[in-house]
Scaffold this active site. Structure first.
Site, short mmCIF file in Angstrom:
data_model
loop_
_atom_site.label_atom_id
_atom_site.label_comp_id
_atom_site.label_asym_id
_atom_site.label_seq_id
_atom_site.Cartn_x
_atom_site.Cartn_y
_atom_site.Cartn_z
N HIS A 1 1.58 5.40 -1.71
CA HIS A 1 1.15 6.56 -2.30
C HIS A 1 2.28 7.26 -3.05
O HIS A 1 3.38 7.51 -2.27
CB HIS A 1 0.62 7.41 -1.79
CG HIS A 1 -0.85 7.11 -1.12
ND1 HIS A 1 -2.06 7.14 -1.47
CD2 HIS A 1 -1.06 6.32 0.26
CE1 HIS A 1 -2.87 6.77 -0.86
NE2 HIS A 1 -2.33 6.15 0.37
N LEU A 2 2.46 7.25 -4.45
CA LEU A 2 3.71 7.66 -5.03
C LEU A 2 3.35 9.02 -5.64
O LEU A 2 4.27 9.98 -5.96
CB LEU A 2 4.03 6.80 -6.16
CG LEU A 2 4.83 5.73 -5.70
CD1 LEU A 2 5.32 4.76 -7.00
CD2 LEU A 2 6.00 5.96 -5.00
N ARG A 3 1.91 9.18 -5.80
CA ARG A 3 1.69 10.87 -6.37
C ARG A 3 1.96 10.82 -7.84
O ARG A 3 2.16 9.87 -8.33
CB ARG A 3 2.19 11.85 -5.54
CG ARG A 3 2.12 11.96 -4.00
CD ARG A 3 0.78 11.75 -3.45
NE ARG A 3 0.65 11.78 -2.06
CZ ARG A 3 -0.41 11.37 -1.20
NH1 ARG A 3 -1.25 10.78 -1.70
NH2 ARG A 3 -0.46 11.51 -0.05
N LYS B 1 -9.43 -0.52 -5.71
CA LYS B 1 -9.47 0.32 -4.44
C LYS B 1 -10.70 0.92 -4.03
O LYS B 1 -11.31 1.48 -5.00
CB LYS B 1 -8.42 1.44 -4.48
CG LYS B 1 -8.24 2.09 -2.98
CD LYS B 1 -7.65 1.33 -1.83
CE LYS B 1 -8.22 2.18 -0.63
NZ LYS B 1 -6.85 2.50 0.05
N ASP C 1 1.43 2.54 3.59
CA ASP C 1 0.55 3.82 3.44
C ASP C 1 1.47 4.99 3.39
O ASP C 1 1.01 5.96 3.90
CB ASP C 1 -0.48 3.83 4.54
CG ASP C 1 -1.42 4.71 4.18
OD1 ASP C 1 -1.60 4.95 2.95
OD2 ASP C 1 -2.41 4.89 5.01
N HIS D 1 -4.57 -0.80 5.82
CA HIS D 1 -4.08 -0.09 7.25
C HIS D 1 -5.04 0.03 8.32
O HIS D 1 -5.68 0.77 8.69
CB HIS D 1 -3.85 1.37 6.74
CG HIS D 1 -4.89 2.06 5.86
ND1 HIS D 1 -6.09 1.87 6.21
CD2 HIS D 1 -4.73 2.86 4.62
CE1 HIS D 1 -6.77 2.68 5.18
NE2 HIS D 1 -6.05 3.32 4.10
N HIS E 1 0.75 -1.17 -0.04
CA HIS E 1 0.01 0.12 0.09
C HIS E 1 0.99 1.17 -0.20
O HIS E 1 1.47 1.50 0.97
CB HIS E 1 -0.95 0.08 1.34
CG HIS E 1 -1.82 1.15 1.30
ND1 HIS E 1 -3.11 0.95 1.40
CD2 HIS E 1 -1.59 2.47 1.04
CE1 HIS E 1 -3.57 2.09 1.51
NE2 HIS E 1 -2.97 3.10 1.26
N HIS F 1 -10.52 0.92 1.95
CA HIS F 1 -10.49 1.90 2.93
C HIS F 1 -11.39 1.81 4.06
O HIS F 1 -12.65 2.22 3.63
CB HIS F 1 -10.12 3.06 2.59
CG HIS F 1 -9.80 4.50 3.68
ND1 HIS F 1 -8.89 4.94 3.57
CD2 HIS F 1 -10.80 4.83 4.60
CE1 HIS F 1 -8.81 5.74 4.59
NE2 HIS F 1 -9.96 5.58 5.21
C1 NCD Z 1 -3.50 8.89 2.28
C2 NCD Z 1 -3.36 10.03 1.29
O1 NCD Z 1 -2.56 10.97 1.52
O2 NCD Z 1 -3.24 9.93 0.11
N1 NCD Z 1 -3.58 9.59 3.80
C3 NCD Z 1 -3.45 8.89 4.80
O3 NCD Z 1 -3.46 9.63 5.93
N2 NCD Z 1 -3.07 7.52 4.86
C4 NCD Z 1 -4.78 8.51 1.89
C5 NCD Z 1 -5.22 6.91 2.58
O4 NCD Z 1 -4.48 6.14 2.42
O5 NCD Z 1 -6.09 7.12 3.49
ZN ZN Z 2 -3.21 5.09 1.78
#
Ligand code: NCD
Ligand code: ZN
Length: 346
Positions: free
Chosen positions: A15-17, A99, A247, A174, A13, A136
């Site tokens: 996030h790479l943006r 997702k 995450d 998560h 899990h 989520h």
């Molecule tokens: C994540 C995000 O910033 O994209 N933020 C987080 O607090 N985990 C989104 C997510 O996974 O809920």
């Molecule tokens: Zn996340």
């Protein structure tokens, strides 16, 4: 000095943006992880197979020369998602999961699902083809206290959904509560849960006691200490239903240190060292590999990674940069709040 050699880990899990942020944070993950499940909550979200293919290309283009990393793509489920498009993206090997964000639950989730009837055809098809749903797991009802949103989601949304779509493979993303730990273990081979690095380290006091600490704010929000301890027991239990999903969720510091700060902890840089410390402290170093490198791949039906990760324990605590500097702006690195003696040698 102690050394530890484990199979190269996967981050299930991440996030790479996109754009400058992607460029800045990708090496932090690729340095240690062979693969990662890439979250689709871009603006606009990654909804279709074509969008996922284009995003995958951008990730690979941002990868520095000499680094190996396989992005495992996901699609963002909306009420307009086309089941045929999802099935084709899965059949081609591109997409490894879909997702589910309840609409409004977290960062960039406004295109998520409010009416579950609308997504039933997609979920039924996913059950048929064995494509996992990453969930989520928080209700968004304002009446429900933010610290109860995960537990209420399990009872009122997840359990009924799983009963409605038999055979659907689900990953509870998560998890942050004892209830999440217990429910994940109760569901048989088609249910699993990811656990983050930061939820093994902090409880809600770290966010709020003695001054507000925005870099510890994430969603689902960290709960009280008894829940953190339940997560540590689960992660170090050796059970195959629990595996690592960091995450890691970068936001520039200006948006974290803000009157309405963004949710997300950036842990890509130091996750493996912190985890080795946590597993050592729990007397479970022999189970780190299962958690970070085996259980996730098995659930996703991926071959195990060929490479290895070498960790070395040193007497002097490891030092990490306080921030990484990206072209999008500085991003603070998660501070676990305890000394980390494990160094990742490569
Ligand atoms: C994540 C995000 O910033 O994209 N933020 C987080 O607090 N985990 C989104 C997510 O996974 O809920
Ligand atoms: Zn996340």
């Amino acid at each position: 000095m102690t050394t530890l050699m484990i199979r190269r880990p996967d981050d299930m899990h991440l996030h790479l943006r996109d754009g400058a942020m992607l460029q800045g944070v990708l090496p932090e993950s690729a340095r240690h992880f062979a693969r990662a499940i890439i979250m689709p909550n871009l603006v606009p979200p990654v909804v279709t197979g074509d969008q996922a293919a284009a995003y995958r290309d951008r990730i690979l283009a941002a990868l520095p020369d000499g680094m190996a990393f396989e992005p495992l793509m996901t699609l963002y489920l909306t009420e307009g998602t086309d089941a045929d498009d999802v099935a084709a993206a899965h059949a081609s090997g591109l997409v490894k999961a879909v997702k589910l964000y309840p609409a409004g639950a977290t960062t960039n989730s406004h295109s998520g699902v409010a009416n579950f009837d609308a997504v039933m055809p997609v979920l039924d098809r996913m059950a048929d083809i064995g494509l996992p749903l990453c969930v989520h797991g928080e209700v968004t009802t304002p009446e429900v206290d933010i610290f109860d949103r995960e537990a209420v989601f399990i009872d009122t949304v997840l359990a009924p959904l799983r009963a409605r779509v038999p055979g659907l493979r689900v990953i509870m993303e998560h998890i942050t509560t004892q209830q999440g730990v217990d429910y994940a273990a109760s569901g048989g081979p088609d249910l699993a849960a990811t656990i983050t690095t930061h939820h093994l380290c902090i409880n809600r006091n770290h966010i709020l006691a003695g001054g507000i600490r925005p870099h510890y704010y994430c969603l689902p929000v960290a709960k009280r200490e008894s829940h953190r301890l339940a997560l540590r027991r689960a992660a170090t239990s050796g059970k195959a239903c629990y595996f690592l999903g960091t995450d890691s969720a970068p936001h520039v510091d200006a948006l974290k240190e803000h009157a309405c700060g963004c949710a997300g902890c950036f842990t890509a840089t130091n996750t493996m060292g912190i985890l080795a410390q946590v597993f050592e402290d729990e007397d479970a170093l022999d189970r780190l590999e299962g958690f970070s490198s085996a259980h996730g791949a098995a659930f996703y039906r991926l071959p195990p990674n060929a490479g290895q990760l070498h960790l070395i324990r040193r007497d002097a605590p490891e030092t990490y940069p306080e921030k990484i500097l990206t072209e999008a702006g500085p991003v603070s690195v998660f501070n676990p709040g305890f000394p980390v003696h494990w160094h990742v040698a490569g």
